[in-house]
Design a protein around this motif. Structure first.
Motif, PDB file in Angstrom:
ATOM      1  N   TYR A   1       0.844  -1.200   0.000  1.00 40.75           N
ATOM      2  CA  TYR A   1       0.000   0.000   0.000  1.00 40.75           C
ATOM      3  C   TYR A   1       0.880   1.249   0.000  1.00 40.75           C
ATOM      4  N   CYS A   2       1.889   1.258   0.847  1.00 35.64           N
ATOM      5  CA  CYS A   2       2.790   2.414   0.915  1.00 35.64           C
ATOM      6  C   CYS A   2       3.524   2.617  -0.402  1.00 35.64           C
ATOM      7  N   LYS A   3       4.021   1.541  -0.963  1.00 38.74           N
ATOM      8  CA  LYS A   3       4.749   1.610  -2.227  1.00 38.74           C
ATOM      9  C   LYS A   3       3.856   2.151  -3.345  1.00 38.74           C
ATOM     10  N   ASN A   4       2.624   1.672  -3.410  1.00 41.51           N
ATOM     11  CA  ASN A   4       1.704   2.081  -4.474  1.00 41.51           C
ATOM     12  C   ASN A   4       1.205   3.511  -4.311  1.00 41.51           C
ATOM     13  N   ASN A   5       1.376   4.061  -3.114  1.00 39.88           N
ATOM     14  CA  ASN A   5       0.942   5.435  -2.863  1.00 39.88           C
ATOM     15  C   ASN A   5       2.126   6.397  -2.684  1.00 39.88           C
ATOM     16  N   ASP A   6       3.274   5.977  -3.173  1.00 39.56           N
ATOM     17  CA  ASP A   6       4.483   6.826  -3.185  1.00 39.56           C
ATOM     18  C   ASP A   6       4.880   7.325  -1.800  1.00 39.56           C
ATOM     19  N   ILE A   7       4.653   6.494  -0.804  1.00 38.88           N
ATOM     20  CA  ILE A   7       5.093   6.816   0.553  1.00 38.88           C
ATOM     21  C   ILE A   7       6.518   6.300   0.733  1.00 38.88           C
ATOM     22  N   VAL A   8       7.409   7.165   1.197  1.00 36.68           N
ATOM     23  CA  VAL A   8       8.791   6.752   1.434  1.00 36.68           C
ATOM     24  C   VAL A   8       8.836   5.831   2.645  1.00 36.68           C
ATOM     25  N   LEU A   9       9.418   4.656   2.471  1.00 32.95           N
ATOM     26  CA  LEU A   9       9.539   3.688   3.558  1.00 32.95           C
ATOM     27  C   LEU A   9      10.970   3.631   4.060  1.00 32.95           C
ATOM     28  N   GLY A  10      11.122   3.496   5.367  1.00 33.78           N
ATOM     29  CA  GLY A  10      12.450   3.369   5.942  1.00 33.78           C
ATOM     30  C   GLY A  10      12.432   2.468   7.163  1.00 33.78           C
ATOM     31  N   ILE A  11      13.608   2.047   7.575  1.00 31.20           N
ATOM     32  CA  ILE A  11      13.784   1.281   8.807  1.00 31.20           C
ATOM     33  C   ILE A  11      14.562   2.157   9.788  1.00 31.20           C
ATOM     34  N   ALA A  12      14.064   2.261  11.007  1.00 32.66           N
ATOM     35  CA  ALA A  12      14.725   3.047  12.056  1.00 32.66           C
ATOM     36  C   ALA A  12      14.805   2.169  13.296  1.00 32.66           C
ATOM     37  N   SER A  13      15.995   1.644  13.570  1.00 33.55           N
ATOM     38  CA  SER A  13      16.094   0.610  14.598  1.00 33.55           C
ATOM     39  C   SER A  13      17.369   0.729  15.413  1.00 33.55           C
ATOM     40  N   ASN A  14      17.254   0.420  16.695  1.00 29.99           N
ATOM     41  CA  ASN A  14      18.416   0.356  17.586  1.00 29.99           C
ATOM     42  C   ASN A  14      19.040  -1.034  17.473  1.00 29.99           C
ATOM     43  N   THR A  15      19.730  -1.273  16.382  1.00 29.40           N
ATOM     44  CA  THR A  15      20.300  -2.598  16.175  1.00 29.40           C
ATOM     45  C   THR A  15      21.561  -2.512  15.329  1.00 29.40           C
ATOM     46  N   ASP A  16      22.056  -3.684  14.928  1.00 32.63           N
ATOM     47  CA  ASP A  16      23.328  -3.772  14.206  1.00 32.63           C
ATOM     48  C   ASP A  16      23.093  -4.237  12.774  1.00 32.63           C
ATOM     49  N   PRO A  17      24.147  -4.224  11.933  1.00 32.67           N
ATOM     50  CA  PRO A  17      23.972  -4.531  10.506  1.00 32.67           C
ATOM     51  C   PRO A  17      23.565  -5.962  10.178  1.00 32.67           C
ATOM     52  N   ILE A  18      23.604  -6.873  11.141  1.00 32.71           N
ATOM     53  CA  ILE A  18      23.124  -8.232  10.870  1.00 32.71           C
ATOM     54  C   ILE A  18      21.676  -8.175  10.389  1.00 32.71           C
ATOM     55  N   MET A  19      20.948  -7.167  10.851  1.00 36.61           N
ATOM     56  CA  MET A  19      19.562  -6.984  10.445  1.00 36.61           C
ATOM     57  C   MET A  19      19.411  -6.912   8.931  1.00 36.61           C
ATOM     58  N   CYS A  20      20.399  -6.324   8.258  1.00 36.41           N
ATOM     59  CA  CYS A  20      20.316  -6.180   6.795  1.00 36.41           C
ATOM     60  C   CYS A  20      20.356  -7.537   6.100  1.00 36.41           C
ATOM     61  N   LYS A  21      21.131  -8.467   6.645  1.00 33.94           N
ATOM     62  CA  LYS A  21      21.158  -9.818   6.100  1.00 33.94           C
ATOM     63  C   LYS A  21      19.799 -10.487   6.283  1.00 33.94           C
ATOM     64  N   LEU A  22      19.210 -10.257   7.439  1.00 37.15           N
ATOM     65  CA  LEU A  22      17.937 -10.903   7.747  1.00 37.15           C
ATOM     66  C   LEU A  22      16.816 -10.407   6.842  1.00 37.15           C
ATOM     67  N   ILE A  23      16.688  -9.084   6.665  1.00 35.80           N
ATOM     68  CA  ILE A  23      15.583  -8.599   5.829  1.00 35.80           C
ATOM     69  C   ILE A  23      15.760  -9.035   4.372  1.00 35.80           C
ATOM     70  N   ARG A  24      17.019  -9.188   3.955  1.00 36.60           N
ATOM     71  CA  ARG A  24      17.263  -9.704   2.601  1.00 36.60           C
ATOM     72  C   ARG A  24      16.809 -11.171   2.507  1.00 36.60           C
ATOM     73  N   ASN A  25      17.123 -11.958   3.519  1.00 41.75           N
ATOM     74  CA  ASN A  25      16.732 -13.363   3.514  1.00 41.75           C
ATOM     75  C   ASN A  25      15.224 -13.542   3.672  1.00 41.75           C
ATOM     76  N   LEU A  26      14.560 -12.554   4.285  1.00 41.10           N
ATOM     77  CA  LEU A  26      13.102 -12.605   4.430  1.00 41.10           C
ATOM     78  C   LEU A  26      12.387 -12.016   3.207  1.00 41.10           C
ATOM     79  N   GLY A  27      13.152 -11.433   2.293  1.00 42.25           N
ATOM     80  CA  GLY A  27      12.575 -10.931   1.051  1.00 42.25           C
ATOM     81  C   GLY A  27      11.884  -9.595   1.151  1.00 42.25           C
ATOM     82  N   ILE A  28      12.247  -8.778   2.144  1.00 36.93           N
ATOM     83  CA  ILE A  28      11.584  -7.476   2.297  1.00 36.93           C
ATOM     84  C   ILE A  28      12.551  -6.312   2.141  1.00 36.93           C
TER      85      ILE A  28
END
Length: 324
Positions: free
Chosen positions: A142-169
């Motif tokens: 819905y956000c993508k189709n309505n030109d809403i900018v999406l971001g991640i804002a988290s108190n975490t480390d870069p391992i998270m980037c591997k995880l979201i890639r493996n989850l396909g998001i």
């Protein structure tokens, strides 16, 4: 607790400014563990021959986790970044201490069976441990189709980037031109610090100057009215965002904070609420949480100025669609 409850689709008015920017917390917002974290640790321990009683030792490890996390974080802040540790080394130290809480003979020098730490760390980057809730992808679409900018804002480390890639998001937040992933590890600022949200807004505007188009003198305060942050922690996410001038939304699938009625901690033990919340961060069961959150799927709570509480992403999607 002075709040207002509204059901989506009823006559009670609730108007939210049209979203232009939406950031999301990572853990327990974008994704969650399928079963409690300590259960997975114990299952791996049994696999490698450790003398572990899963129901009993899981509970002991859960109770020890808040103090262990605090100790490791104080000794090696920012996931070890300032101490020459990689995030993987930081998590290894934490995992060892979790096992020490039930197996005192284990130490860093005389540690866990070969391969156990690597196996645990690798699994926590994949769908073997984590999953996304059924309402996430429709919301992101819905956000993508309505030109809403999406971001991640988290108190975490870069391992998270591997995880979201493996989850396909990952592609909802990262593309060839821009990345809207903002981690405390990289920024060296943590939520709920106002500077965390200020940095994100400044960076997003730099990447997309059309966001301030038609606003008088590039009025940042006006744009903030159209900025939303969603997360599962009341202080870091909802209050942190609203104090920065954004709309802060608490995603509380299990009604831990009690906005949807009697909270799950009422009449429980004398464990301090913050300690219990820290335990619950790692005690998530995705299937159970999904069933629970659907009980309040049509409700949105106004918790304060620019502060709202929902139990599902679908609630927010429905509200935004009604206001189009």
């Amino acid at each position: 607790m002075n709040t207002t409850t509204r059901k989506i689709g009823c006559s009670l008015p609730l108007h939210l400014p049209k979203p232009k920017i939406i950031t999301l917390d990572a853990y327990n917002t974008l994704y969650s563990t399928k079963v409690p974290v300590m259960q997975k640790y114990c299952e791996f321990g049994v696999k490698y021959g450790l003398d572990i009683n899963i129901p009993i030792d899981c509970k002991k490890m859960e109770q020890s986790f808040p103090s262990i996390f605090k100790k490791i974080n104080n000794k090696y802040p920012q996931y070890g970044k300032k101490c020459g540790l990689t995030p993987e080394e930081w998590w290894s130290k934490l995992i060892i201490e979790c096992f020490q809480s039930v197996l005192p003979h284990i130490s860093e020098k005389r540690g866990l069976p070969d391969g156990l730490l690597d196996d645990i760390l690798a699994s926590f980057e994949t769908s073997q441990v984590y999953a996304i809730y059924p309402d996430l992808i429709p919301f992101l679409e819905y956000c993508k189709n309505n030109d809403i900018v999406l971001g991640i804002a988290s108190n975490t480390d870069p391992i998270m980037c591997k995880l979201i890639r493996n989850l396909g998001i990952d592609l909802y937040f990262i593309n060839d031109n821009n990345s809207n992933v903002y981690l405390s590890y990289d920024l060296e600022i943590t939520k709920p610090n106002k500077l965390f949200f200020d940095y994100i807004l400044k960076r997003v505007i730099y990447q997309d100057k059309s966001l301030t188009k038609n606003m008088k003198h590039d009025n940042i305060d006006e744009l903030k009215k159209h900025c939303y942050h969603i997360g599962d922690e009341k202080h870091n996410d909802m209050e942190g965002a609203s104090n920065a001038g954004w709309n802060g939304i608490l995603l509380d699938r299990m009604n831990k904070y009690g906005y949807f009625g009697t909270d799950i901690y009422k009449n429980k033990s004398s464990v301090p609420i913050e300690t219990q919340l820290a335990i619950d961060k790692i005690d998530n069961n995705l299937e159970q949480a999904w069933v629970t959150c659907l009980q309040n799927k049509n409700k949105i709570i106004t918790a304060g100025p620019n502060q709202f509480v929902i139990s599902t992403f679908q609630t927010l999607t429905d509200l935004f669609q009604q206001q189009e």
